[in-house]
Scaffold this motif. Structure first.
Motif, short mmCIF file in Angstrom:
data_model
loop_
_atom_site.label_atom_id
_atom_site.label_comp_id
_atom_site.label_asym_id
_atom_site.label_seq_id
_atom_site.Cartn_x
_atom_site.Cartn_y
_atom_site.Cartn_z
N ASN A 189 0.83 -1.20 0.00
CA ASN A 189 0.00 0.00 0.00
C ASN A 189 0.86 1.25 0.00
O ASN A 189 2.01 1.23 0.45
N LYS A 247 1.28 5.01 1.36
CA LYS A 247 0.85 5.94 2.42
C LYS A 247 0.60 7.32 1.81
O LYS A 247 1.07 7.61 0.69
N GLU A 253 2.15 -4.60 4.13
CA GLU A 253 1.26 -4.90 5.25
C GLU A 253 0.98 -6.40 5.28
O GLU A 253 0.60 -6.99 4.28
#
Length: 151
Positions: A59, A61, A69
């Protein structure tokens, strides 16, 4: 000599057929996972997962950095089996499928919908293992975003 040549040709020509069957069975395992999500059926979902399944996501940010993750498969299985208002509909396109004996890797662009509403898209990357009971998913990693969706 002529018979030996014919046997060799027949044997070599059957190799792609075995690979195609494996690829079809691999697709079936992955499609079963997504059918289970649409149906909210955790038992069906677990039927294509190997023991020790690993889930990860890549992912981005808000500051633009990418993070890995780790997700718990049990949490995902429980979420799928818990009644929810909208159908979880992940629509994939099979990309590259590689098979080497009992190991396979599969690249699938996807678009995810909650009911009829688009939620996000990305790439699912699967690792599968051939077992005595068929192909099982051992590893899933994905990307998620709202735009620049793969076709």
């Amino acid at each position: 000599m002529k018979k030996l040549l014919i046997v060799a040709i027949l044997a070599l020509s059957s190799i792609p057929a075995f690979c195609q069957t494996d690829k079809d069975d691999i697709k079936k395992a992955i499609n079963t996972m997504f059918d289970a999500m649409r149906k909210g059926d955790s038992t069906m979902l677990k039927s294509v997962f190997a023991d020790g399944l690993a889930f990860q996501g890549v992912n981005t940010k808000p500051d633009g950095t990418n993070v890995l993750e780790n997700e718990k498969p049990d949490g995902f299985i429980k979420a799928v089996g818990t009644p929810h208002k909208e159908i979880w509909d992940e629509r994939i396109t099979f990309g590259d499928i590689k098979v080497d004996g009992p190991l396979a890797s599969v690249w699938t662009p996807y678009k995810f919908y909650l009911g009829k509403t688009f939620s996000h898209c990305g790439i699912d990357f699967f690792q599968l293992m051939k077992t005595a009971t068929g192909w099982k998913i051992v590893y899933i990693i994905d990307t998620r975003r709202k735009d620049n969706c793969p076709e």
